[in-house]
Write a protein that holds these residues in place. Structure first.
Motif, mmCIF file in Angstrom:
data_model
loop_
_atom_site.group_PDB
_atom_site.id
_atom_site.type_symbol
_atom_site.label_atom_id
_atom_site.label_comp_id
_atom_site.label_asym_id
_atom_site.label_seq_id
_atom_site.Cartn_x
_atom_site.Cartn_y
_atom_site.Cartn_z
ATOM 1 N N LYS A 1250 0.851 -1.178 0.000
ATOM 2 C CA LYS A 1250 0.000 0.000 0.000
ATOM 3 C C LYS A 1250 0.890 1.232 0.000
ATOM 4 C CE LYS A 1250 -3.469 2.535 2.667
ATOM 5 N NZ LYS A 1250 -4.229 2.623 3.931
ATOM 6 N N LEU A 1251 0.603 2.155 -0.924
ATOM 7 C CA LEU A 1251 1.397 3.371 -1.013
ATOM 8 C C LEU A 1251 1.131 4.246 0.205
ATOM 9 C CD1 LEU A 1251 3.398 5.026 -2.656
ATOM 10 C CD2 LEU A 1251 1.490 6.022 -3.911
ATOM 11 N N LYS A 1252 2.164 4.450 0.997
ATOM 12 C CA LYS A 1252 2.021 5.181 2.260
ATOM 13 C C LYS A 1252 2.406 6.641 2.129
ATOM 14 C CE LYS A 1252 1.469 5.493 6.787
ATOM 15 N NZ LYS A 1252 0.147 5.392 7.402
ATOM 16 N N GLY A 1253 3.435 6.928 1.384
ATOM 17 C CA GLY A 1253 3.897 8.302 1.271
ATOM 18 C C GLY A 1253 4.715 8.512 0.014
ATOM 19 N N VAL A 1254 4.781 9.764 -0.399
ATOM 20 C CA VAL A 1254 5.563 10.168 -1.564
ATOM 21 C C VAL A 1254 6.470 11.315 -1.140
ATOM 22 C CG1 VAL A 1254 5.500 11.170 -3.875
ATOM 23 C CG2 VAL A 1254 3.823 9.443 -3.226
ATOM 24 N N ILE A 1255 7.736 11.188 -1.458
ATOM 25 C CA ILE A 1255 8.702 12.248 -1.172
ATOM 26 C C ILE A 1255 9.024 12.955 -2.479
ATOM 27 C CG2 ILE A 1255 11.049 12.758 -0.380
ATOM 28 C CD1 ILE A 1255 10.887 10.346 1.436
ATOM 29 N N GLY A 1256 8.727 14.247 -2.528
ATOM 30 C CA GLY A 1256 9.090 15.015 -3.709
ATOM 31 C C GLY A 1256 7.921 15.780 -4.283
ATOM 32 N N TYR A 1257 8.274 16.828 -4.987
ATOM 33 C CA TYR A 1257 7.343 17.638 -5.764
ATOM 34 C C TYR A 1257 7.966 17.850 -7.128
ATOM 35 C CZ TYR A 1257 5.464 22.005 -7.658
ATOM 36 O OH TYR A 1257 4.939 22.973 -8.495
ATOM 37 N N ASN A 1258 7.197 17.692 -8.180
ATOM 38 C CA ASN A 1258 7.710 17.791 -9.539
ATOM 39 C C ASN A 1258 7.871 19.258 -9.927
ATOM 40 O OD1 ASN A 1258 8.486 17.365 -12.159
ATOM 41 N ND2 ASN A 1258 6.443 16.852 -12.906
ATOM 42 N N GLY A 1259 9.078 19.772 -9.765
ATOM 43 C CA GLY A 1259 9.353 21.147 -10.149
ATOM 44 C C GLY A 1259 9.397 21.364 -11.645
ATOM 45 N N ASN A 1260 9.288 20.304 -12.420
ATOM 46 C CA ASN A 1260 9.266 20.442 -13.875
ATOM 47 C C ASN A 1260 7.865 20.761 -14.389
ATOM 48 O OD1 ASN A 1260 10.679 20.213 -16.459
ATOM 49 N ND2 ASN A 1260 9.372 18.438 -16.793
ATOM 50 N N GLY A 1261 6.845 20.561 -13.555
ATOM 51 C CA GLY A 1261 5.485 20.881 -13.968
ATOM 52 C C GLY A 1261 5.245 22.374 -13.989
ATOM 53 N N ARG A 1262 4.082 22.758 -14.485
ATOM 54 C CA ARG A 1262 3.698 24.160 -14.528
ATOM 55 C C ARG A 1262 2.269 24.264 -14.006
ATOM 56 N NH1 ARG A 1262 8.319 24.074 -14.983
ATOM 57 N NH2 ARG A 1262 9.651 25.037 -16.579
ATOM 58 N N GLY A 1263 2.100 25.045 -12.936
ATOM 59 C CA GLY A 1263 0.774 25.157 -12.332
ATOM 60 C C GLY A 1263 0.283 23.837 -11.786
ATOM 61 N N ASN A 1264 1.194 23.003 -11.288
ATOM 62 C CA ASN A 1264 0.843 21.658 -10.840
ATOM 63 C C ASN A 1264 0.705 21.570 -9.326
ATOM 64 O OD1 ASN A 1264 3.608 22.119 -10.620
ATOM 65 N ND2 ASN A 1264 4.120 19.954 -10.767
ATOM 66 N N MET A 1265 0.250 22.641 -8.710
ATOM 67 C CA MET A 1265 -0.095 22.654 -7.294
ATOM 68 C C MET A 1265 -1.347 23.503 -7.140
ATOM 69 S SD MET A 1265 -0.078 24.838 -4.463
ATOM 70 C CE MET A 1265 1.030 26.101 -5.044
ATOM 71 N N VAL A 1266 -2.299 23.002 -6.364
ATOM 72 C CA VAL A 1266 -3.530 23.760 -6.113
ATOM 73 C C VAL A 1266 -3.801 23.790 -4.608
ATOM 74 C CG1 VAL A 1266 -4.600 23.307 -8.365
ATOM 75 C CG2 VAL A 1266 -4.941 21.697 -6.502
ATOM 76 N N TRP A 1267 -4.370 24.879 -4.157
ATOM 77 C CA TRP A 1267 -4.735 25.027 -2.746
ATOM 78 C C TRP A 1267 -5.955 25.939 -2.663
ATOM 79 C CZ3 TRP A 1267 -3.414 29.561 0.541
ATOM 80 C CH2 TRP A 1267 -3.855 29.397 1.872
ATOM 81 N N ASN A 1268 -6.958 25.464 -1.963
ATOM 82 C CA ASN A 1268 -8.154 26.275 -1.736
ATOM 83 C C ASN A 1268 -8.156 26.699 -0.276
ATOM 84 O OD1 ASN A 1268 -11.085 26.733 -0.919
ATOM 85 N ND2 ASN A 1268 -11.263 26.608 -3.152
ATOM 86 N N PRO A 1269 -7.968 27.976 0.022
ATOM 87 C CA PRO A 1269 -7.888 28.407 1.432
ATOM 88 C C PRO A 1269 -9.194 28.226 2.191
ATOM 89 C CG PRO A 1269 -7.903 30.302 -0.047
ATOM 90 C CD PRO A 1269 -7.800 29.090 -0.910
ATOM 91 N N ASP A 1270 -10.319 28.167 1.484
ATOM 92 C CA ASP A 1270 -11.594 28.024 2.184
ATOM 93 C C ASP A 1270 -11.816 26.598 2.674
ATOM 94 O OD1 ASP A 1270 -12.125 30.703 1.679
ATOM 95 O OD2 ASP A 1270 -12.989 30.247 -0.290
ATOM 96 N N THR A 1271 -11.575 25.640 1.814
ATOM 97 C CA THR A 1271 -11.795 24.242 2.197
ATOM 98 C C THR A 1271 -10.530 23.571 2.724
ATOM 99 O OG1 THR A 1271 -11.273 23.423 -0.025
ATOM 100 C CG2 THR A 1271 -13.561 24.082 0.411
ATOM 101 N N GLY A 1272 -9.372 24.171 2.471
ATOM 102 C CA GLY A 1272 -8.110 23.572 2.898
ATOM 103 C C GLY A 1272 -7.604 22.480 1.984
ATOM 104 N N PHE A 1273 -8.275 22.276 0.846
ATOM 105 C CA PHE A 1273 -7.814 21.236 -0.078
ATOM 106 C C PHE A 1273 -6.469 21.637 -0.673
ATOM 107 C CE2 PHE A 1273 -7.535 19.425 -4.368
ATOM 108 C CZ PHE A 1273 -7.652 18.069 -4.063
ATOM 109 N N PHE A 1274 -5.514 20.704 -0.590
ATOM 110 C CA PHE A 1274 -4.140 20.968 -1.047
ATOM 111 C C PHE A 1274 -3.653 19.742 -1.809
ATOM 112 C CE2 PHE A 1274 0.498 20.632 0.246
ATOM 113 C CZ PHE A 1274 0.942 21.486 -0.742
#
Length: 1893
Positions: A1250-1274
């Motif tokens: 079972k996949l427990k965790g992932v280390i890393g963020y793909n800095g090669n992407g563009r606009g590949n992170m989203v965060w909604n401050p109202d709901t806290g979805f990240f």
């Protein structure tokens, strides 16, 4: 041959670092020793030789006597080892290493001891290592109690001599059978050939000292043998041993009476029965007694040195091969004095003439002519009938009879080297001074002046302007002096190793070179007779030192000796020897005038009482001229001048001041007393004749005075202070020099002033040559631009920039216009016809690094240090800007005059950029990118990244691009495809600073290391270049003149050379690179590192064939792409004219389809098979009509029908797939992996992992992170996984489904739907967009429409629509219905678009940004149909040609957009116009976020900035008059990489920002803080491992970092960073499970430079650094007890080291030659397997071999237990590269190991160490790339390059496959407990948990 005399220090490696002479010449004698001295030559009248002690007779075996093997009386350093040589059947000593001074064998042990060996001959039995250099030093004591070092080496290029050091080049010959091939016929200088033989070298030490230094030999003091060579033995003896003569032959021939004996058996080389010694080995005796025959017909009369013996048969003529003749010729010319008959005076030639073939100098003789010349000299027979001819060059060599047929020794030099030789002749140097501008002298005949120009001394004929050169100094000349009749010239060299050279002035010959032991000589003075020379300088402690030398014997071949020297505390500015007495001198300086005298070997001085004038600063002095018979010689007046204008008349005889005068300017001039008011004339120099006096002063005046100084007779004014004056011997002219570098003279009779030389005051940076009017322009660090006439080299114009420094210059090819770039970023053009400024361009802000015109004169190009590139139109005389691109030229590649180059046909522009590792080729007329070549990946064997330095186009028919690199290579590339055609290496010792190709394409010029090389461009010869030196500083630029008759080089001065090669009779035919070049090593076979413009072409069958190439920064493909069918077309821009529009939008079908006149046109580049049509708006009021027309395949899911109505425009899609000039545009990371054909997915609920965790963020992407401050979805992406993280708890959820790298994300406004996009899978025709339900993480739809990549996505305000944007290759914009996820509309656009956004105020409005324009889109719905209409508005003209790269909507109808040049534009969405801009950053702005009255911008300068934009609404009312002064920068934060994603709350107080470094940052503007939320490796992860307690894990990567992570929170705990290195492997020290933070927590890591570093986790510091490997490490492991470290390298060596002491315990070479892939240790029972030790460990190498060892570290035991070798097929089919060989001990089966790798079958093999056989096989679907076995349960994890992880249960072989990786699974590691598993795929690290056992 080329004469290059160098001077070097006394170092162990014997490699001199000084520069040599300029130009070409022939060495005719021994430097610095006097070739004309009449002394006997070697062996004719032997010097007294000491008699060796009895214990040294008849010979002494040195190695045996001193017991070298015990290392008690000898010393060794570095890699020195004793080996057994199978051929010699005995022990030899191998000395190897890259640095000779660090790898040597020395006898005796210390320098204070002495060998004391008095034997005449030293025998060295050795063999140089193939393709390596070696050095041997012999310290010999003379009977004069002086130690002389005799050195010989393959590193030496020419003979050198000082009083204490002799350096001889050693030339290695080739073995028998190889002399005829081309490789062996190369120049014998340099490293030993591959088939070099064992050699017996015999050195006659007394003769060497007698010949070269006139010293008498005493004994051999020490021997130092430096790498790289094999040595059998050393021996001394008084006998001549002949190795080719047996004992019986010696007795029969009675050779003992001649002092010749057979070689002793313990010293002899073995000779098999039936063979001859000389056929197997080389014998060299130096110096030789001479040969019986002339050089060209050497006969083999005796196979040994017993000349005249009758051992062999009758003399048989033997001809020499070219290689042997070259060897003899070179040694003869470089090293050997000439052997002469006995009882005759020596008839030697003069000492070496170091000069050029300039007029008046002896011409350089080609080597072949020299050989002929030597044989024609007169000679006579000696005592024993031997001929005295010197044909053998002083080397005794035996020719080998190859066959019955002989080969005639003909001169074939023309076929072996570049001709003519020399090909350059120095014609003129424009320059003066360098170290000082005070030295210029008249010759005795008044016809010429002599002055220094940096390291060259120039004699200039004042009537003809002809120059003659004195060459030899290696640094700037600091002083000059003539003797009385100008026959001797003395010159001093500046610098720490100051030397003085004495020259025979009429012939230009250097008579002597000697060290001064003064750090820098400031002044020289010769006595009138030339017998005494005096110098003044500073010693090493800064004290003034006066030295007097005896030079009386130098013209007769004698040496220069020190008469006396003295230290003094007084300042000395000038010192002169009295012309009436050689032992008397006078000096002056600050506060003093002193008289000096040499008496009884001592130099003493007395001061003159100056009285009230004791505080004056005296600058120069001169004696009174003329002599009266009634006066004594010393009854002279001495005149001394000062800075205050005082001239003191000193009575020399009575040592007192007689008269003091003060010279005053203007009306006060004349004979004035010191009490006269006003400032005096600051006199720098004074000169006297018998009738008048001349002074040169600081005010720039040269003044002539009568001897009583009553009034000024004549004066000449200069622009700069006068440095020196000198009256000619006939008193008719006065020579004058100025501080500005000018030399001239005043003709007293005509009262006219003649300027002889004008020069730059500082280094020349660049030049440009114009061919029509024959002019040259130069720019210099002295802030001047100068224009010169090429014919006369006289200065025509001089432009001075007071506050700016010109740094680049270019002539217009056809107009009299000169362009110049400045360090301020300004580019100015000047009209030379009108002498005025034409136009100023301000496109750049920093130093201009490149400036050039196209050869047709239509365009001009400039670039600056910030990487900005500008294109100008030069059709009219006043140029104007056409286009500006940002960040395209490399910032870190350094500036140079030829940073931009244009092809000869003016079609292509090339430069280094956007990084120093990449070369880019653009279309010159448009700056459209055509080709990108990554230089760093062309050499796969290099451990360091290679970078480009300079570029140059070949002539148009060849179509080649030359690139010089930092690793001293020149790469020849195909300019159209980027394919590597050939490679030249090495070019220079340092990188090539400039290169130029002749117009006919035959010759190449390169500059570097202060030298110039001329190359044969086609590389047809064995030696393809000639070297020319003379510059004392690095050469900045070198180029041919347009007529190819001259070469110009600039640096410290301007050098004009005659180019002597005959011009081509006809232009070279247009020839493509030959088919042979593609077969050369490194051409077709090596990987291509280029990226080309992917276009669609029409072939002859009318079908489109397309080749899509990756970006140059990515990993290269396995095969070289085929060249394009034709040159890329020139793109044209035309407009669509619209009349009578009712609104700004249009949906007219007729205009689109009918093609109104002027709407568009077809443009082709001359090829019939390619044309591109582009429709583009160029004015804001013009319209581009886009309407959906036809459907294209798109589906909600893969199985859905494609026949549903889809709408798509008919607008032509551009075939120009050139990546835009924007980092905002997404480019997928290149990978070679493919998806698996089938997947054994476990049934739901039965997953073991079972996949427990992932280390890393793909800095090669563009606009590949989203965060909604109202709901806290990240959420963010890592590879192909979407990571949804709870920011409060840190827990992760993972959404799997994509198989390729995710490019971008989009979150709906209600935060209920997430859209993600990734590239297309192998076999698919479209990329994938997945729609996710945020609540449960379920994928609800899969969309397929875009062909390549999705660049950006956005939801409409009401979330009804989703817009998706294709990348630059796709160029489509698609609109989707979010209720049904059906495609509503799809539109092709004619240019790449970077970003898209819906308006927050209307769901019908959206906008996107692209190349130079904003596109406003409107959705119009008519029933079920939705139409998209667009209005394209160009960017404001003030921005120039830019890319709009990002956008976001603001409040009340505002729209912000960023550009790639750092500006932010504000648009009014009601009028669709831009009303203001401001410069927001220095780089491209790729991210914009707006909230209320604030704006956040992020750029590739790593900065995010917060702007207050509240005033923008007020400025909106002003329209075009709006100014940006009301926009305020509130905050700024610099992060660790380029900004690629950002999300903020509504007020922009806090947010999350992603960078290319793989980091997500939490930003709080209120607190001005940045906190690292998520981090990962930017580059590939190279190793992962668990801590023993499994609370943490460690990773390392190619970025050089070692990172420690907490497995509970998945957060980074500690990071250790090593700069400029790659961390290749690591291991965690094993220990009992203890609490985290204990002192025993250590990690060891191995790096690419061969170092090992041990880090303490608890103390967060590096504890130990070791360097046991010479190459990169590939594997590392701790022993089971943690007391030893095992490391494996790329070369296959395994090293065992102690982590406590850092010492190397063992070096195991069993795997040598193949990289180590795995090292693993495990425990065993002590006597298990029948060997001692409690530890078992294995090593695996990439050649499919596994070694198993048993070790007892406490007893220092390491025993090989088993050696496994696994078979494999002959060649891999369908594999781009071989999979790794991996092995591991099986935890559940002791004594068993598991192996996977390339083999006959795809399987895992279980091998039993007890049974010595494979006991089990498990079939695998593919070849494995990673392997790990669980220490607890019977599980085996295997990774594959098919992005697949398989878990196997043993022994049942039940398999479960797991996805989640987007690339090769190259690492998998089980935790010690077996409950967790780490896997890695490129930079992503995945943590898995085992849910069942």
């Amino acid at each position: 041959m080329r004469a290059t005399l160098r001077l070097g220090g006394h170092g162990d490696n014997g490699v001199s670092t000084g520069q040599g002479t300029l130009g070409r010449g022939c060495v005719n004698g021994v430097p610095g020793t006097g070739g004309n001295r009449g002394r006997p030559c070697g062996g004719t009248v032997p010097p007294p030789i000491p008699v060796p002690a009895a214990w040294q007779r008849p010979y002494l075996n040195i190695f045996k006597h001193f017991r070298v093997e015990e290392w008690k009386r000898s010393a060794r350093e570095g890699d020195v080892a004793a080996l057994t040589d199978a051929r010699l059947k005995g022990t030899v000593y191998r000395i190897r290493g890259s640095i000779p001074a660090s790898n040597y064998l020395q006898l005796p042990r210390t320098g204070t001891q002495s060998l004391g060996l008095a034997g005449r001959y030293l025998y060295l039995l050795f063999r140089p290592m193939p393709r390596k250099h070696f050095v041997v030093h012999l310290d010999v004591a003379t009977q004069e109690n002086q130690v002389v070092r005799i050195s010989f080496s393959t590193l030496f290029k020419e003979f050198k001599s000082t009083a204490t050091w002799l350096q001889f080049p050693f030339l290695c010959g080739a073995a028998e059978g190889s002399l005829g091939d081309g490789a062996a016929r190369r120049d014998l200088m340099g490293a030993a050939p591959a088939d070099v033989r064992w050699t017996c070298l015999v050195l006659d030490l007394p003769s060497i000292l007698s010949l070269y230094l006139s010293r008498r030999y005493s004994h051999l003091k020490s021997v130092k043998l430096c790498s790289n060579l094999l040595v059998k033995n050393l021996c001394t003896s008084d006998l001549v041993f002949d190795p080719g003569v047996t004992f019986s032959e010696a007795r029969r021939a009675d050779l003992a009476c001649r002092g010749v004996a057979p070689m002793p058996r313990e010293m002899a080389f073995p000779v098999p029965r039936g063979q001859k010694w000389h056929d197997l080995y080389d014998y060299i005796r130096f110096p030789s007694e001479g040969s019986k025959l002339s050089y060209d017909s050497i006969q083999k009369i005796c196979p040994g040195p017993a000349a005249g013996g009758q051992v062999s048969k009758d003399p048989q003529p033997v001809t020499l091969t070219k290689a042997v003749r070259d060897r003899l010729s070179l040694i003869h010319q470089i090293t050997s004095p000439k052997a002469m008959p006995r009882r005759r005076p020596v008839i030697t030639r003069s000492i070496p003439e170091v000069h050029l073939t300039a007029p008046g100098s002896p011409a350089a003789v080609p080597s072949g002519d020299q050989e002929l010349e030597k044989t024609q000299r007169p000679h006579s027979a000696g005592d024993i009938g031997q001929s005295a001819a010197v044909g053998d060059g002083g080397i005794h060599v035996y020719a080998h009879q190859r066959s019955e047929r002989t080969i005639r020794a003909t001169h074939t030099g023309s076929e072996e080297r570049l001709l003519p030789d020399p090909i350059l002749k120095l014609r003129m140097i424009i320059g003066f001074g360098g170290c000082s501008t005070k030295w210029a002298l008249w010759t005795r005949n008044n016809a010429a002046v002599v002055y220094p120009c940096h390291a060259v001394i120039v004699t200039l004929q004042i009537q003809t302007g002809e120059q003659r050169f004195f060459i030899g100094h290696t640094d700037k000349v600091s002083a000059l002096a003539f003797n009385g009749n100008s026959t001797l010239l003395a010159s001093a060299q500046a610098g720490p190793l100051s030397v003085v050279r004495l020259w025979d002035f009429p012939t230009g010959t250097c008579l002597s070179v000697f060290k001064t032991h003064v750090c820098s000589l400031l002044s020289l003075s010769f006595s009138y007779s030339g017998a005494v020379l005096c110098g003044v300088g500073k010693d090493g402690h800064g004290k003034t030192l006066v030295v007097v030398w005896n030079a009386a014997q130098v013209t007769r071949g004698g040496e220069v000796a020190v008469l006396a020297k003295a230290h003094t505390d007084v300042d000395i500015q000038a010192l002169k020897i009295a012309f009436f007495d050689d032992t008397r001198m006078v000096s002056c300086g600050r506060d003093n005038i002193r008289l000096w005298r040499v008496r009884s070997g001592a130099l003493r001085s007395c001061p003159i009482n100056l009285g009230e004038y004791h505080s004056l600063e005296f600058t120069d002095l001169a004696f009174e001229e003329g002599h009266a018979a009634e006066r004594e010689p010393e009854d002279r007046m001495l005149f001394v001048c000062s800075k205050s204008g005082h001239v003191l008349e000193v009575d020399y005889k009575n040592v007192c001041v007689r008269t003091v005068r003060r010279l005053l300017p203007a009306e006060s001039r004349g004979c004035q007393r010191q009490d006269k008011a006003g400032p005096g004339i600051a006199i720098n120099s004074i000169s006297f004749s018998s009738t008048f006096c001349a002074t040169g002063s600081e005010d720039g005046y040269l003044r002539l005075w009568p001897l009583d100084f009553s009034a000024v007779v004549l004066e000449a004014e200069h622009e700069a202070p006068v440095s020196s004056v000198c009256i000619s011997p006939d008193s008719r002219k006065v020579l004058c020099t100025t501080a500005a570098g000018n030399v001239g003279y005043l003709d007293i009779q005509s009262q006219g002033y003649n300027t002889l030389m004008r020069s730059h005051e500082d280094s020349v940076l660049a030049f440009s040559v114009e061919g029509i009017w024959k002019q040259m322009a130069t720019v210099s660090q002295d802030n001047t631009i100068r224009v010169w006439d090429l014919a006369s080299m006289q200065q025509l114009y001089d432009f001075t920039a007071a506050d700016e420094m010109p740094c680049a210059v270019a002539f217009h090819p056809t107009q009299r216009v000169l362009a110049c770039g400045f360090d301020s970023g300004m580019v100015r053009t000047f009209s030379l016809a009108a002498s005025n400024l034409l136009v100023e361009h301000k496109q750049h802000r920093t130093v201009i690094t490149g400036l050039t015109f196209s050869p047709d004169g239509n365009f001009m190009f400039s670039c600056c240090l910030q990487g900005t590139l500008a294109l100008y139109s030069c059709m009219a005389q006043k140029s104007h800007v056409l286009r500006v691109l940002g960040n395209v030229v490399a910032r870190d590649a350094g500036s140079g005059p030829d940073a931009l180059v244009v092809s000869g046909d003016s079609r292509l522009l090339a430069f280094v950029g956007p990084s120093k590792y990449v070369v880019t080729v653009m279309e010159a007329c448009s700056l459209d990118e055509l080709l990108r070549v990554d230089i760093s990946i062309l050499d796969l064997n290099s451990t360091a990244l290679d970078s480009a330095v300079r570029v140059c186009f070949a002539s148009a028919p060849r179509g080649e691009l030359l690139v010089s690199t930092s690793s001293n290579k020149i790469l020849v590339l195909d300019a159209k495809t980027g394919r590597l055609v050939r490679e030249v290496s090495p070019v220079h010792k340092l990188s090539c600073s400039s290169l130029a190709l002749s117009k006919d394409g035959r010759y190449l010029l390169t500059a570097g290391d202060k030298v110039i090389k001329v190359w044969d461009y086609r590389m047809r010869f064995a030696v393809n270049f000639q070297v020319y030196i003379g510059h004392s500083e690095p050469v900045r630029q070198v180029a041919f003149t347009p007529d190819q008759r001259h070469v110009i080089s600039v640096g410290d001065a301007i050098f004009l050379w005659d180019f002597l090669a005959l011009p081509a009779e006809r232009s070279p035919r247009a020839e493509a690179p030959s088919s042979e070049s593609a077969l050369l090593p490194g051409a077709g076979q090596r990987r291509s590192g280029f990226s080309c413009v992917g276009r669609s072409w029409r072939n002859d069958l009318g079908e489109g064939s397309s080749e899509k190439l990756k970006d140059a920064s990515e990993t290269p493909r396995q095969t070289v792409p085929l060249p394009l069918l034709s040159s890329p077309p020139c793109l044209d821009v035309s407009s669509v004219h619209q009349a009578g529009c009712q609104s700004i939008f249009s949906e007219s079908d007729k205009e689109e389809e009918a093609g109104l006149p002027g709407s568009s046109r077809m443009v082709a580049n001359g090829d019939k098979d390619a044309s591109v049509r582009v429709v583009e708006s160029v004015r804001s009021e013009e319209l581009l009509v886009v309407r959906p027309k036809v459907g294209r395949e798109s589906s909600r899911s893969p199985g859905e029908s494609a026949n549903e109505p889809r709408k798509e425009t008919k607008s032509p899609k551009s075939q120009c797939s050139v990546r835009p000039d924007s980092y905002r545009h997404f480019t997928p990371r290149f990978k070679a992996s493919v998806l698996p054909q089938n997947l054994l997915s476990p049934p739901a609920g039965s997953e073991v992992l079972k996949l427990k965790g992932v280390i890393g963020y793909n800095g090669n992407g563009r606009g590949n992170m989203v965060w909604n401050p109202d709901t806290g979805f990240f959420a963010y992406t890592c590879g192909c996984v979407i990571v949804v993280e709870d920011l409060h708890s840190g827990s992760q959820n993972h959404w799997l489904g994509h198989t390729e790298e995710i490019s971008t994300l989009a979150l709906s406004h209600d935060a209920q739907v997430l859209a993600s996009a990734s590239g297309r899978r192998s076999g698919d025709s479209h990329c994938q967009i997945r729609i996710w339900n945020v609540q449960d993480g379920v994928c609800t739809a899969s969309l397929f429409h875009h062909e390549t990549q999705v660049q950006a996505m956005a939801f409409s305000r009401d979330d009804r629509f989703l817009v998706t944007l294709g990348d630059y290759s796709d160029q489509t914009i698609a609109l989707w219905n979010t209720y049904t996820y059906k495609l509503i509309s799809s539109t092709c656009i004619s240019e790449p678009v970077h970003d898209v956004a819906f308006s927050p105020f209307s769901h019908r409005d959206l906008a996107c940004v692209g190349k130079g324009a904003m596109m406003f889109w409107l959705l119009e719905q008519q029933g079920a149909d939705v139409n998209l209409k667009v209005h394209r508005v160009p960017a404001p003209d003030v921005l120039g040609p830019v890319e709009l790269t990002s956008l976001c909507y603001g409040d009340d109808g505002l729209l912000y957009s960023g550009t790639n040049s750092g500006q932010i534009c504000v648009w009014d969405t009601e009028t669709n116009c831009c009303f203001m801009t401001w410069e927001a950053d220095e780089g491209e702005i790729g991210v914009l976020v707006c909230g209320r009255d604030r704006l956040v911008s992020g750029s590739n300068t790593k900065r995010i900035r917060l702007w207050a934009v509240a005033a923008v609404q007020e400025l909106r009312l002003k329209g075009a008059d709006a100014r940006s002064s009301s926009v305020l920068l509130e905050h700024e934060i610099t992060l660790d990489g380029t900004i690629v994603s950002a999300a903020f709350d509504d007020s922009l107080e806090m947010g999350i920002v992603g960078t290319t470094a793989g980091t997500l940052w939490y930003i709080n503007w209120t607190e001005s803080t940045s906190i690292r939320l998520i981090s990962g490796h930017k580059n590939k992860v190279t190793e992962v491992c668990f801590s023993p307690d499994e609370t943490h894990c460690a990773t390392c990567g190619e970025d050089g970092s070692v990172r420690i992570w907490s497995l509970g929170s998945m957060e980074l705990v500690v990071q250790f960073q090593v700069l400029n290195q790659s961390c290749q492997c690591l291991a965690w020290k094993p220990h009992p499970v203890v609490a985290w933070g204990a002192e025993s927590q250590h990690v060891v890591a191995g790096y690419s430079d061969g170092t090992i570093r041990i880090f303490s986790i608890s103390r967060t510091e590096m504890e130990l650094k070791m360097h046991p490997h010479a190459v990169a490490l590939t594997a590392i492991a701790y022993s089971t007890d943690g007391e030893m470290i095992l490391s494996g390298g790329k070369d296959g060596l395994v090293v065992v080291s102690s982590p406590r002491t850092g010492m190397t315990i063992h070096i195991l070479a069993e795997h040598k030659g193949s990289p180590i892939t795995v090292l693993q240790c495990t425990r065993k029972q002590y006597w298990d397997f029948g060997v001692e030790g409690g530890e078992l460990w294995l090593a695996t190498s990439s050649d499919r071999r596994v070694s198993v060892w048993a070790s007892d570290w406490l007893k220092d035991k390491c025993e090989l237990l088993d050696w496994l070798s696994f078979p494999a097929p002959a060649g891999p089919e369908g594999l781009g590269s071989l999979p790794p060989s991996l092995a591991a001990f099986c935890p559940w089966e002791p004594g068993t190991l598991v192996y996977v790798g390339f083999g006959m079958q795809k399987e895992a093999l279980f091998y039993s160490l007890r049974k010595k056989q494979v006991v089990e096989k498990i079939s695998l679907p593919y070849f494995a790339t990673s392997l790990s076995l669980s220490p607890a349960a019977h599980f085996m994890a295997v990774g594959f390059s098919e992005q697949l992880l398989r878990l196997l249960r043993c022994p049942s072989s039940e398999a479960q496959d797991y996805a989640g990786h987007d690339d090769t699974v190259h690492l998998c590691r089980f935790a010690p407990s077996g409950r967790r598993l780490l896997t890695a795929s490129h930079s992503a690290v995945l943590l898995w948990e085992l849910t069942a056992s």
